[in-house]
Structure formats: C-alpha cells, structure tokens
Design a protein around this motif. Structure first.
Motif: not given
Ligand SMILES: Nc1ncnc2c1ncn2[C@@H]1O[C@H](COP(=O)(O)OP(=O)(O)OP(=O)(O)O)[C@@H](O)[C@H]1O
Length: 497
Positions: A97-98, A380-381, A390-393, A434-435
């Motif tokens: 996804g990322i 995945n949203i 994997g999106t960072r917020l 994850k990175s």
C-alpha cells in the motif's frame, strides 16, 4: 469500447469512469512534454521501448531493475501521462500500500486485480470477463507493478492465468497480451514466508517463475539524486555511499562468502559511546529532548529501525513515556472468533492471554497515545486519501472513541482471534520490514541481535540518501557496542537477472 475524451459522457461501468477521470486531468497534458524533455538517455530508451509496445499493440513483459534514486517513480509518472493523454487506461499498482501511494491513481496489485490472499499454482483472480473489473482490465493499455520482488511468484502467475482467461488471446500470450512492466530491487527483502528457509524464499520469487523467461530486463543505473543541487564533495560522498550500499545488497563485502557473513560497519556510521543503548539510539535519532510535540516534518523524516517487533515495542513504550502531554489509553476488545469452534471454549485462551498477544500487523491490546506522537496505519483504508497499510501519521486530537491525525507520509496464531482496536501502532520505531518503501532522512538502526533475512541490512541503508542520515548501534548480549554485524544476502536470487 468507445474512446471517451469528454468527461460529460456517462459510462455504466464505474471502474472505467473512475479511470477516465485521470485521463481528463488537464495536468497530464501540460506536464507530459516538460517531463519528457527531462528524461535522461537511459530513461528515454526505456520510455521509448514501453511506449512502442503499448501503441504498436505488441505484447511485452518487462522487469525494470533499479536501485533507489535512479528515477523509476519519475519514469512511471511520464509513462502514465503519455498513455493517459492518448485517452488510454494505465494501471499503476504496487505490491504494498505504501509504495502504491507514490503512483498517480496507485492501488495495491491485490485490490486492483482481485488477487486472492492465498495464492498457489492454480489460483485465479476474483474477476470474470463480463464483470466491471474484467471490462476495465480489457481496456487497460499498460500495467505497472512496483516492488514486485516482495510478492510470491504465485501472485504473478495467478494474474497471468486470469488475464489469459479474460483476454482470450488466440496466441495465448503471457498476461493475455497486455504490456506489463514489473519493477523493484531483488537486493531488498523478498517475499516473507513465515518459518521458510533460504531455498523456499528464493524459489518463490518472481525470477523463479515460468514467467521470468518471458521478461525482458531493463536497467536504470544512474543515481538522479547526484544531479540535484549539491556540492562536488557531497556528490562524491553520495556516490561512495551508494556504492557501499550496493556492495552490502549484493553480498560483495568480506568475500568470499555464501551470503551470510559478518561485515565491518564504517566508523562514522557507528554509535560507540553507550551508557544505555536505548537512550543512545533515541538521542541519535530524536535528540535528547522530546518535551513538546515537534511539527510533522520532524517525525516524517525519522525512525528507529529494528529487525524484530519485540524491540520496536520496547522503544515505542519508552518514547511515549517521555513525550510530553496527557496520555490516553485505548483498550481493544478481544475474543476467540466464534467460527473457530475448536478453540472457542479452550480455557487456555482466556481474556488475559488474548490481551497479551502482540504480533506484527495487529494493533496492540493497550494503545497508549499522546497528542503529537507518530503512529502507523496497519490497514489499507483509503487509497485516494493516502491511508494505506504503512502510512505514518501524527496525532492531532484525541477523544473517547475518535483519534484525529494528519498524514506524515497472517497472523500465525493457532487460533482465530478477533480484536477490535484502532488499526494503528506507535511509530517512533518500526521493524526493518515495515520501513521498506518509506522515505526517511534520519534513521537509527539498533541491532541488539543481528538481521536474519535477505535484504534487511540493505533496506535500512537504502532508506537514506547520505551517510549523515544513518546511525547504527550494534550491541552484544551485555549491551556492549560492537563494530561488526551480520549481513544476509541470498546471492542465488541474482543469478538469472
Ligand atoms: N530525468 C529526471 N530529471 C530531473 N529529475 C529527475 C529525473 N529523474 C528523477 N529525477 C528526480 O530524482 C529524484 C529521485 O527520483 P525517483 O524518486 O523517481 O527515484 P526512485 O528510483 O523512484 O527512487 P526511490 O526508489 O528511492 O524512490 C527525484 O527527486 C526525482 O524527481
């Protein structure tokens, strides 16, 4: 299917209508020519070869082999624009996804093609010729699939079978005669199979598939970051560092070796003054004060990386304690899935036990959060909104049942468990796996134990573009700093590239 150049025309297939919205974007037309003129010679050669295949209706299966910074994302942008300005559909997909977020209209390959989660040598995608997805696929002129080496070969073979079925090509061409370009870096972490050994992992990679013989390998070799506004000294340093990273990735340090060997880490990357290893790595990445939440760009570029999840939790717990502000704790609701009849009444799986389960990809039972802390999405949203696994917020507001945040960038249990929890984890630290696909400029690698799989060390090194952004702490079991660490490279994976 008629060509649709006018956004006022309605189509019944919503998926095709969605793609035409991209085609009608004025930006592509405006930018394509300018981007095209900027392509380097090697980028242009690849561009011409793909465009020639797409518009002369030649089928073609390509693999673009490149390392970070060679401009493949830029090339996808130009190629996609070139196809879309001619009124044709491009699929921009990626294995994760990322990675899909970097592509215009990008989706994960699994969701785009309906690839099942469990794939094998006879599986098929969830689409039929007459379905909306089947019709859309028939229309697609070009398929781009980024980060391909991190998927099992059965994913590509599943797509091959399904496209042949849908396209009904009399010559039985690969992927039904579509032009498809895979890309990625076999030096990075390959398909993860829990408990699998070296041979099984290598045998499940794309270049072990029957499809690989049909794949033409194209290469990008020029680091485009070296052409940006930097001094000759900076350029020389980046060039030397890039070469060292490639040597790590290909197992060329400390030869001869079979791919698993201890290597010396250059002094300037090492953290050697260590009172407390945890404090040393935190200081190297986040500085020695974390009293007020920093702005989003501060967290966007930083992370501490570990080979395993256990150590990630230790650092994240420590960081949330030292971050200033009021803490809120969100507890998950856990139970054995009623569908798991065998374990549903097993007293061993009581609530305390289920709450204690901590596994990769599943949020922890107790989420301790503070305003300002970085988090990582685990589901995945919304691809359009950039909310992918994997999106960072960074958290901006916390309420009883709602968390507000802004974007800064199979389980293997013997029972079926259900956990209701916000699908996030704290992200001061994360696993190396994850990175992969994340862009960072300040990375701290902490190795209280060595890496264990192909590509892990290379993935860490290639997150940053200069030496100054990387600090490595290697410790022995007593916490004493060391200068060597293990590198793992399954060299046989490069044999037929
Ligand atoms: N032909 C080009 N002209 C100008 N800039 C370019 C060109 N190709 C790439 N770049 C720039 O070089 C940088 C690296 O390119 P890009 O991000 O496409 O590389 P990449 O191979 O996808 O790297 P990574 O895998 O690390 O993301 C970007 O800033 C990009 O805009």
């Amino acid at each position: 299917m008629p060509q649709l150049q006018n956004e006022n025309i309605t189509v019944l297939n919503q998926l095709i209508a969605d793609e035409w919205r991209f085609i009608n974007q004025a930006d592509f037309k405006k930018n394509h020519l300018e981007w095209l003129n900027r392509l380097t010679e090697e980028q242009k050669k690849i561009y011409d070869e793909i465009i020639n295949s797409v518009f002369k209706d030649k089928c073609g299966v390509f693999f673009l082999y490149s390392f970070g910074g060679t401009g493949k994302t830029f090339l996808w942008k130009v190629l996609s624009a070139a196809v879309r300005i001619r009124g044709e559909i491009v699929f921009n997909t990626a294995s994760s996804g990322i990675a899909s977020l970097l592509l215009e209209g990008g989706r994960t390959a699994h969701s785009r093609f309906g690839i099942p989660l469990e794939v094998h040598d006879t599986s098929m995608c969830r689409m039929s010729r007459s379905s909306d997805l089947g019709e859309l696929v028939q229309e697609a002129k070009l398929i781009i699939w980024d980060e391909a080496p991190m998927m099992s070969k059965y994913c590509f073979e599943t797509l091959d079978r399904s496209l042949k079925d849908i396209m009904r090509d009399p010559e039985d061409k690969p992927f039904g005669g579509k032009v498809i370009i895979f890309c990625g870096d076999f030096r990075q972490i390959l398909h993860v199979i829990v408990g699998a050994g070296r041979e099984q992992i290598v045998n499940s990679s794309l270049n072990s598939s029957y499809l690989w013989n049909q794949c033409k390998v194209l290469r990008l070799t020029r680091n485009m970051r070296l052409l940006q506004k930097i001094t000759p000294n900076e350029a020389r340093e980046i060039e030397e560092f890039s070469k060292w990273i490639l040597d790590v990735g290909e197992g060329r340090l400390n030869e001869p070796n079979d791919g698993v060997v201890d290597i010396d880490i250059p002094e300037e990357l090492l953290i050697t003054e260590v009172n407390s290893p945890i404090e040393s790595i935190i200081n190297a990445v986040y500085g020695n004060s974390l009293h007020t939440p920093k702005d989003s760009s501060y967290f966007q570029s930083r992370a501490i990386l570990f080979p395993t999840n256990d150590d990630v939790n230790t650092i994240n717990d420590h960081m949330i304690s030292i971050l200033e502000g009021e803490e809120s704790v969100y507890l998950s609701s856990d139970s054995i899935d009623p569908a798991d009849k065998r374990n549903k009444d097993n007293p061993a799986y009581n609530l305390d036990f289920l709450n204690s389960v901590r596994i990769s990809g599943v949020p922890n039972h107790a989420l301790r959060l503070k305003i300002g802390c970085p988090i990582m999405l685990l589901r995945n949203i919304d691809a359009h909104g950039g909310l992918m696994n994997g999106t960072r917020l960074q958290i901006t507001q916390i309420a009883d049942h709602v968390i507000q945040a802004r974007i800064i960038t199979d389980t293997c249990l013997p029972f079926k468990m259900r956990r209701k929890q916000f699908p996030i984890n704290i992200a001061f630290a994360m696993t190396i796996n994850k990175s992969q696909g994340q862009y960072l400029s300040n990375v701290g690698l902490y190795l209280p134990r060595p890496v264990f799989s192909h590509g892990q060390l290379y993935v860490v090194m290639s997150r940053v573009s200069s030496k100054s952004g990387l600090k490595i702490l290697i410790t022995d079991p007593k916490g004493k700093p060391e200068k060597k660490t293990r590198n793992v490279v399954f060299k046989e994976v490069f044999q037929n590239i």
